[in-house]
Design a protein around this motif. Structure first.
Motif, PDB file in Angstrom:
ATOM      1  N   UNK A 150       0.847  -1.183   0.000  1.00 44.94           N
ATOM      2  CA  UNK A 150       0.000   0.000   0.000  1.00 44.94           C
ATOM      3  C   UNK A 150       0.890   1.242   0.000  1.00 44.94           C
ATOM      4  N   UNK A 151       0.766   2.033  -1.048  1.00 47.27           N
ATOM      5  CA  UNK A 151       1.569   3.253  -1.204  1.00 47.27           C
ATOM      6  C   UNK A 151       0.704   4.443  -0.816  1.00 47.27           C
ATOM      7  N   UNK A 152       1.151   5.202   0.163  1.00 46.52           N
ATOM      8  CA  UNK A 152       0.362   6.321   0.691  1.00 46.52           C
ATOM      9  C   UNK A 152       1.074   7.631   0.379  1.00 46.52           C
ATOM     10  N   UNK A 153       0.305   8.594  -0.115  1.00 42.45           N
ATOM     11  CA  UNK A 153       0.865   9.905  -0.416  1.00 42.45           C
ATOM     12  C   UNK A 153       0.010  11.021   0.139  1.00 42.45           C
ATOM     13  N   UNK A 154       0.649  12.139   0.433  1.00 48.02           N
ATOM     14  CA  UNK A 154      -0.070  13.333   0.887  1.00 48.02           C
ATOM     15  C   UNK A 154      -0.230  14.283  -0.291  1.00 48.02           C
ATOM     16  N   UNK A 155      -1.451  14.736  -0.500  1.00 48.98           N
ATOM     17  CA  UNK A 155      -1.744  15.642  -1.602  1.00 48.98           C
ATOM     18  C   UNK A 155      -1.267  17.046  -1.235  1.00 48.98           C
ATOM     19  N   UNK A 156      -0.415  17.606  -2.084  1.00 45.33           N
ATOM     20  CA  UNK A 156       0.136  18.938  -1.797  1.00 45.33           C
ATOM     21  C   UNK A 156      -0.383  19.991  -2.765  1.00 45.33           C
ATOM     22  N   UNK A 157      -0.980  19.570  -3.865  1.00 42.73           N
ATOM     23  CA  UNK A 157      -1.555  20.517  -4.822  1.00 42.73           C
ATOM     24  C   UNK A 157      -2.547  19.766  -5.708  1.00 42.73           C
ATOM     25  N   UNK A 158      -3.583  20.444  -6.122  1.00 41.64           N
ATOM     26  CA  UNK A 158      -4.614  19.831  -6.972  1.00 41.64           C
ATOM     27  C   UNK A 158      -4.813  20.696  -8.211  1.00 41.64           C
ATOM     28  N   UNK A 159      -4.771  20.043  -9.373  1.00 43.79           N
ATOM     29  CA  UNK A 159      -5.097  20.725 -10.622  1.00 43.79           C
ATOM     30  C   UNK A 159      -6.526  20.347 -11.026  1.00 43.79           C
ATOM     31  N   UNK A 160      -7.325  21.357 -11.388  1.00 51.68           N
ATOM     32  CA  UNK A 160      -8.657  21.119 -11.933  1.00 51.68           C
ATOM     33  C   UNK A 160      -8.850  22.060 -13.113  1.00 51.68           C
ATOM     34  N   UNK A 161      -9.281  21.512 -14.241  1.00 50.39           N
ATOM     35  CA  UNK A 161      -9.627  22.326 -15.402  1.00 50.39           C
ATOM     36  C   UNK A 161     -10.782  23.238 -15.007  1.00 50.39           C
ATOM     37  N   UNK A 162     -10.612  24.536 -15.181  1.00 49.49           N
ATOM     38  CA  UNK A 162     -11.604  25.516 -14.731  1.00 49.49           C
ATOM     39  C   UNK A 162     -12.966  25.327 -15.390  1.00 49.49           C
ATOM     40  N   UNK A 163     -13.002  24.615 -16.530  1.00 48.16           N
ATOM     41  CA  UNK A 163     -14.285  24.378 -17.190  1.00 48.16           C
ATOM     42  C   UNK A 163     -15.211  23.516 -16.348  1.00 48.16           C
ATOM     43  N   UNK A 164     -14.644  22.793 -15.396  1.00 46.53           N
ATOM     44  CA  UNK A 164     -15.440  21.861 -14.601  1.00 46.53           C
ATOM     45  C   UNK A 164     -15.658  22.359 -13.170  1.00 46.53           C
ATOM     46  N   UNK A 165     -15.507  23.661 -12.974  1.00 41.46           N
ATOM     47  CA  UNK A 165     -15.764  24.280 -11.672  1.00 41.46           C
ATOM     48  C   UNK A 165     -16.935  25.245 -11.824  1.00 41.46           C
ATOM     49  N   UNK A 166     -17.944  25.064 -10.991  1.00 44.84           N
ATOM     50  CA  UNK A 166     -19.118  25.935 -11.013  1.00 44.84           C
ATOM     51  C   UNK A 166     -19.509  26.287  -9.590  1.00 44.84           C
ATOM     52  N   UNK A 167     -19.696  27.552  -9.324  1.00 43.97           N
ATOM     53  CA  UNK A 167     -20.080  28.036  -7.990  1.00 43.97           C
ATOM     54  C   UNK A 167     -19.092  27.542  -6.919  1.00 43.97           C
ATOM     55  N   UNK A 168     -17.823  27.482  -7.289  1.00 45.55           N
ATOM     56  CA  UNK A 168     -16.786  27.103  -6.331  1.00 45.55           C
ATOM     57  C   UNK A 168     -16.690  25.617  -6.049  1.00 45.55           C
ATOM     58  N   UNK A 169     -17.452  24.794  -6.793  1.00 45.31           N
ATOM     59  CA  UNK A 169     -17.421  23.353  -6.573  1.00 45.31           C
ATOM     60  C   UNK A 169     -17.097  22.627  -7.874  1.00 45.31           C
TER      61      UNK A 169
END
Length: 209
Positions: A150-169
């Motif tokens: 089991x490989x465990x990692x801590x998320x330090x940054x998230x990329x999201x294409x802005x086209x898929x963000x609406x009302x902050x979600x």
């Protein structure tokens, strides 16, 4: 009917282990990692999930390149596998020799990450940049040598294409993620399959954190 792991394989009630068909659909961790020499690896893992609000984990059957590269580079990235990228995701699972670039093999372009060295899949609408925390050997009941890790990692940054963000979600359904089932099965999430439920009174409401 019962499927018993303690009886010989040829005597079991089903010809194939049904666990993957029952624990489904499962998120796919499309893991990119870089070894100590700067070589890239990209591979999909269906034993993958978030394990805390800033941690993810994937399980490797055997010491495969994604795991060993993540350990050497101490970083990895999880790109979202989607309907449009299903063929590239599948191609990247090919058992290539160590150090051969699955991005190139699958015809996938890379995009630079913000806080870690391994790149993300450029066409993927979302990616989790992770720093490797630890690898846990999953020792079996008989105490023998572990086959799974089991490989465990801590998320330090998230990329999201802005086209898929609406009302902050983030609109998950709009990204059309695919998920793994048993055997050769996959599942495809869309807005038509989404439903919502409020938590019971007193259980707390969504706060956005």
């Amino acid at each position: 009917m019962h499927y018993d792991f303690d009886v010989p394989r040829e005597a079991r009630s089903l010809p194939h282990n049904p666990l993957k068909a029952i624990v489904a659909p499962r998120p796919i961790g499309w893991i990119s990692a870089m070894d100590g020499q700067g070589r890239l690896n990209l591979a999909p893992y269906s034993f993958f999930n978030a394990v805390a609000d800033n941690m993810v984990a994937f399980s490797s059957s055997g010491r495969k390149d994604a795991m060993t590269f993540a350990e050497e580079g101490r970083e990895f990235v999880c790109s979202l596998a989607t309907w449009d990228l299903r063929d590239g995701m599948n191609d990247s699972s090919a058992p290539l020799p160590r150090g051969e670039n699955e991005f190139a093999f699958a015809g996938l372009e890379t995009a630079p990450s913000r806080k870690v060295r391994p790149p993300r899949v450029a066409a993927s609408p979302a990616a989790l940049e992770c720093r490797w925390l630890q690898t846990v050997p999953l020792v079996p009941l008989d105490g023998g040598e572990p086959d799974n890790f089991l490989v465990i990692g801590q998320v330090v940054s998230i990329y999201v294409d802005a086209r898929f963000v609406a009302d902050g979600m983030v609109d998950t359904a709009a990204m059309h993620p695919i998920m793994r089932g048993g055997y050769f099965d996959y599942f495809h999430a869309t807005a038509d399959t989404r439903f919502r439920m409020r938590r019971p009174k007193g259980a707390g409401e969504f706060t956005g954190s």
